[in-house]
Design a protein around this motif. Sequence first.
Motif, PDB file in Angstrom:
ATOM      1  N   LEU A   1       6.543  -1.455  -7.002  1.00 56.43           N
ATOM      2  CA  LEU A   1       5.935  -2.393  -7.938  1.00 56.43           C
ATOM      3  C   LEU A   1       4.441  -2.141  -7.977  1.00 56.43           C
ATOM      4  O   LEU A   1       3.834  -1.861  -6.946  1.00 56.43           O
ATOM      5  N   CYS A   2       3.828  -2.239  -9.166  1.00 56.85           N
ATOM      6  CA  CYS A   2       2.377  -2.132  -9.219  1.00 56.85           C
ATOM      7  C   CYS A   2       1.811  -3.543  -9.223  1.00 56.85           C
ATOM      8  O   CYS A   2       2.157  -4.361 -10.073  1.00 56.85           O
ATOM      9  N   GLY A   3       0.965  -3.841  -8.229  1.00 52.97           N
ATOM     10  CA  GLY A   3       0.407  -5.197  -8.173  1.00 52.97           C
ATOM     11  C   GLY A   3      -0.366  -5.427  -6.899  1.00 52.97           C
ATOM     12  O   GLY A   3      -0.629  -4.485  -6.137  1.00 52.97           O
ATOM     13  N   ASP A   4      -0.724  -6.700  -6.655  1.00 53.83           N
ATOM     14  CA  ASP A   4      -1.496  -7.063  -5.466  1.00 53.83           C
ATOM     15  C   ASP A   4      -0.544  -7.419  -4.330  1.00 53.83           C
ATOM     16  O   ASP A   4       0.060  -8.491  -4.310  1.00 53.83           O
ATOM     17  N   GLY A   5      -0.447  -6.543  -3.369  1.00 51.93           N
ATOM     18  CA  GLY A   5       0.498  -6.725  -2.271  1.00 51.93           C
ATOM     19  C   GLY A   5       0.124  -7.831  -1.294  1.00 51.93           C
ATOM     20  O   GLY A   5       0.978  -8.279  -0.523  1.00 51.93           O
ATOM     21  N   THR A   6      -1.130  -8.284  -1.301  1.00 50.46           N
ATOM     22  CA  THR A   6      -1.476  -9.333  -0.323  1.00 50.46           C
ATOM     23  C   THR A   6      -0.688 -10.612  -0.606  1.00 50.46           C
ATOM     24  O   THR A   6      -0.574 -11.477   0.257  1.00 50.46           O
ATOM     25  N   LEU A   7      -0.141 -10.715  -1.825  1.00 43.19           N
ATOM     26  CA  LEU A   7       0.648 -11.912  -2.155  1.00 43.19           C
ATOM     27  C   LEU A   7       2.122 -11.722  -1.826  1.00 43.19           C
ATOM     28  O   LEU A   7       2.926 -12.631  -2.010  1.00 43.19           O
ATOM     29  N   GLY A   8       2.466 -10.527  -1.345  1.00 41.42           N
ATOM     30  CA  GLY A   8       3.870 -10.252  -1.017  1.00 41.42           C
ATOM     31  C   GLY A   8       4.703 -10.078  -2.280  1.00 41.42           C
ATOM     32  O   GLY A   8       4.170  -9.820  -3.366  1.00 41.42           O
TER      33      GLY A   8
ATOM     34  N   ALA B   1       8.190  -1.632  -2.193  1.00 44.06           N
ATOM     35  CA  ALA B   1       6.840  -1.140  -1.922  1.00 44.06           C
ATOM     36  C   ALA B   1       5.902  -1.566  -3.051  1.00 44.06           C
ATOM     37  O   ALA B   1       6.274  -1.504  -4.231  1.00 44.06           O
ATOM     38  N   ILE B   2       4.706  -2.017  -2.670  1.00 46.96           N
ATOM     39  CA  ILE B   2       3.731  -2.451  -3.680  1.00 46.96           C
ATOM     40  C   ILE B   2       2.476  -1.594  -3.587  1.00 46.96           C
ATOM     41  O   ILE B   2       1.984  -1.316  -2.490  1.00 46.96           O
TER      42      ILE B   2
ATOM     43  N   GLY C   1       0.839  -1.199   0.000  1.00 48.63           N
ATOM     44  CA  GLY C   1       0.000   0.000   0.000  1.00 48.63           C
ATOM     45  C   GLY C   1       0.870   1.244   0.000  1.00 48.63           C
ATOM     46  O   GLY C   1       0.794   2.069   0.905  1.00 48.63           O
ATOM     47  N   ALA C   2       1.705   1.378  -1.031  1.00 46.20           N
ATOM     48  CA  ALA C   2       2.665   2.489  -1.063  1.00 46.20           C
ATOM     49  C   ALA C   2       1.957   3.836  -1.167  1.00 46.20           C
ATOM     50  O   ALA C   2       2.473   4.839  -0.708  1.00 46.20           O
ATOM     51  N   GLY C   3       0.779   3.862  -1.804  1.00 49.42           N
ATOM     52  CA  GLY C   3       0.024   5.116  -1.921  1.00 49.42           C
ATOM     53  C   GLY C   3       0.893   6.231  -2.467  1.00 49.42           C
ATOM     54  O   GLY C   3       1.470   6.114  -3.551  1.00 49.42           O
ATOM     55  N   SER C   4       1.040   7.281  -1.701  1.00 50.67           N
ATOM     56  CA  SER C   4       1.835   8.429  -2.138  1.00 50.67           C
ATOM     57  C   SER C   4       3.327   8.126  -2.203  1.00 50.67           C
ATOM     58  O   SER C   4       4.090   8.866  -2.799  1.00 50.67           O
ATOM     59  N   GLY C   5       3.747   7.071  -1.494  1.00 51.15           N
ATOM     60  CA  GLY C   5       5.169   6.761  -1.410  1.00 51.15           C
ATOM     61  C   GLY C   5       5.839   7.364  -0.189  1.00 51.15           C
ATOM     62  O   GLY C   5       7.019   7.147   0.071  1.00 51.15           O
ATOM     63  N   TYR C   6       5.057   8.105   0.615  1.00 54.72           N
ATOM     64  CA  TYR C   6       5.644   8.816   1.760  1.00 54.72           C
ATOM     65  C   TYR C   6       6.253   7.858   2.795  1.00 54.72           C
ATOM     66  O   TYR C   6       7.413   8.002   3.188  1.00 54.72           O
ATOM     67  N   ALA C   7       5.449   6.861   3.212  1.00 49.42           N
ATOM     68  CA  ALA C   7       5.955   5.945   4.245  1.00 49.42           C
ATOM     69  C   ALA C   7       7.179   5.189   3.737  1.00 49.42           C
ATOM     70  O   ALA C   7       8.151   4.991   4.471  1.00 49.42           O
ATOM     71  N   ALA C   8       7.132   4.797   2.453  1.00 48.50           N
ATOM     72  CA  ALA C   8       8.283   4.087   1.883  1.00 48.50           C
ATOM     73  C   ALA C   8       9.528   4.972   1.952  1.00 48.50           C
ATOM     74  O   ALA C   8      10.623   4.508   2.276  1.00 48.50           O
TER      75      ALA C   8
ATOM     76  N   LEU D   1      -7.708  -3.041   2.299  1.00 48.44           N
ATOM     77  CA  LEU D   1      -6.687  -3.809   1.590  1.00 48.44           C
ATOM     78  C   LEU D   1      -7.434  -4.671   0.576  1.00 48.44           C
ATOM     79  O   LEU D   1      -8.175  -5.582   0.959  1.00 48.44           O
ATOM     80  N   ILE D   2      -7.232  -4.379  -0.682  1.00 48.44           N
ATOM     81  CA  ILE D   2      -8.012  -5.071  -1.709  1.00 48.44           C
ATOM     82  C   ILE D   2      -7.108  -6.005  -2.495  1.00 48.44           C
ATOM     83  O   ILE D   2      -6.097  -5.567  -3.060  1.00 48.44           O
ATOM     84  N   GLY D   3      -7.447  -7.304  -2.486  1.00 49.12           N
ATOM     85  CA  GLY D   3      -6.588  -8.242  -3.196  1.00 49.12           C
ATOM     86  C   GLY D   3      -6.974  -9.678  -2.887  1.00 49.12           C
ATOM     87  O   GLY D   3      -7.913  -9.928  -2.125  1.00 49.12           O
TER      88      GLY D   3
END
Length: 659
Positions: free
Chosen positions: A121-128, A95-96, A76-83, A198-200
């Motif tokens: 990475l753009c993708g479903d992060g629930t899969l790691g 970050a995904i 859930g990188a969103g804006s990228g701030y936390a990353a 969290l959608i995935g």
Amino acid sequence: MVEQQIASRGVVDTGVLRAMREVPRECFVPEAMLEFAYEDSPLPIEEGQTISQPYIVAVMAEALGLSAEDRVLEIGAGSGYAAAVLSRMVREVYAIERHPLLAELARQRVKDLDYGNVEVLCGDGTLGWAEHAPFDAIVVAAGGPEIPKSLLEQLEIGGRLVIPVGDDARFQELVRIERAGEHEYSRRSLGRVRFVPLIGSEGWSLDGMPVAPRRARTPLQVVPEKRRRLSNLIARNCEPFESIESANLEALMRRIGDARVVLIGEASHGTSEFYRMRARITRELIAELGFNVVAIEGDYPDTSVIDRAIRGRKRTELRTPPFSRFPTWMWHNEEMEAFVRWARTHNVKVPAPERQVSLHGLDLYSLYNSIGAVLDFLDEVDPEAAASARVRYGCFSPWETDPATYGRAAVSGRLRDCEEDVVKTLSDLLEKRVKYALVDGDEIFDVERNATVIREAERYYRVMYYGNHESWNLRDRHMFETLKAVLEHRGPQSRAVVWAHNSHVGNAAATEMGMRGEFNIGQLAREEWGPDSYRIGFGTHCGKVAAASNWDEPVTLMTVRPSHEDSYERLCHETEIPAFLLPLRSAAETGLREELLSPHLERAIGVIYRPETEMLSHYFQAALPAQFDEFIWFDTSAAVTPIQSEKGSGVPDTYPFGL
Ligand code: SAH
């Protein structure tokens, strides 16, 4: 932002604070949100998502327990701030983000800032991100129905995962998982939070249903056997009682023995049982052991009005009626009134003045009533000194209603501060002590304490501006010094009972407060009197409490949430004993002390109660047997009964209790 929103709320990890200072949040918000970039809240970003509140980013980063060599995965990188913040603390950040636009923007922003150790990475992060697994830490910035199995598997042994989870897509519990072994995970709750879903494939589906079949959570539960063992130990060591009035306190009196000072706490400022049991113990201490001082977490001049009534001293009038400032119900309540009436009757029966009980306020929020009291005294005994004190205290007059603003203005340098004036007035008073000695000794003592309150309050409001542990320490140091002055004033045989919140009387060094650099009366008393000071704490599982939602708002009757499963309160609750005393200093079974020393959560409700953020705003870590010598338990508790204040004109001069 870092000082006021993060450090002041208890985030101590210096790596986190440094990283938060370094990363410019304004580079991560949409143009339209620029002016709000350093606000204390989440903000909307593109695609209907949010950038997290800075404080939450810090709490999550701290909970990850990071070190410089770590490799971290963020979902859930969103804006990228936390990353970006994480990248300042560790070796690599992966970050995904599921929204392509957000992923692209985040990538661009970290690139612009030259943070070379972040990959998006753009993708479903629930899969790691199997290719880079295992990770030393994984943080999820969106709330799922449960913990994705893939993430658990991609955690290094010893690794930490922080994730919001819960059945309700709107609210979640922030959970910290640590992988202890191949199949072993421990779980700890960090409180209630609110994240976007969290959608995935191992999270929610787009229509809000969990996608993955619900799996049993067995491997993640807190080991219940340990809890059962601890609550059995408590049950075997405690002294149950039926009711407050019938409780047998003989053993407690023996444990207190020769102590000079007994400090009795409360786990909220609005629970009837705490007030009544504290009064019951205090009556016993006065009647059986000769205690003659009760010192409360209340304002000095206000409390002095009651002291005058119970000891038959000359009455005075304050600038504003006693206990009429927020939080009025803290002392202006029926439980307090009952004790005050008892104390007056006691004093009538005990004519020797040194054996009569006196009542004193330890706090420093009474700037204006204290100024009034000093001027009234001087007007009577030394008109010349009154005139110069009036000029000096006039320094505060623009700030009468709002001393906190005085503090801010003084610190900004836009205003000459009043320090010199208040220090001078106090030293003049002390110099003339001999001259004033013709006046009643209690009167001189009161006026010196009031002048000291003014000096300390002046400093307090300036230091408060910085919002760190200094203002807490200044206040507790002042309360402690007042206590010592009162003991000295009441003579070498004097013995005192202190009534203040658990957070003031329990040894701060045994709690999170110590880690933040805060000390309190309980700790200072321990350093001063060693085993001749005795600390008693209170706790409850559930019930009602009188409290406000915000400062200066009216008192309401609130429901106390059942205690947290990782708390001392929960251990007490699981004994199934409704009320008991638990001696901790010399427990019958030595095992009890050692076992209970391993830190647990503990709840503190003040004049404000916010059940919706209970975990973050009211729970802290403590080692109970090091904090208190004795703990008193009421499984279910009720609220104190505030006395409706007679506002405005017509306040009788016998206010607040009609004595
Ligand atoms: N850490 C971010 C907070 C972003 S909000 C910041 O500091 O700004 C959470 C983000 O999680 C949203 O952008 C949302 O699109 C994303 N998200 C939700 N489900 C996801 C999933 N399964 N995989 C990756 N990202 C997801």
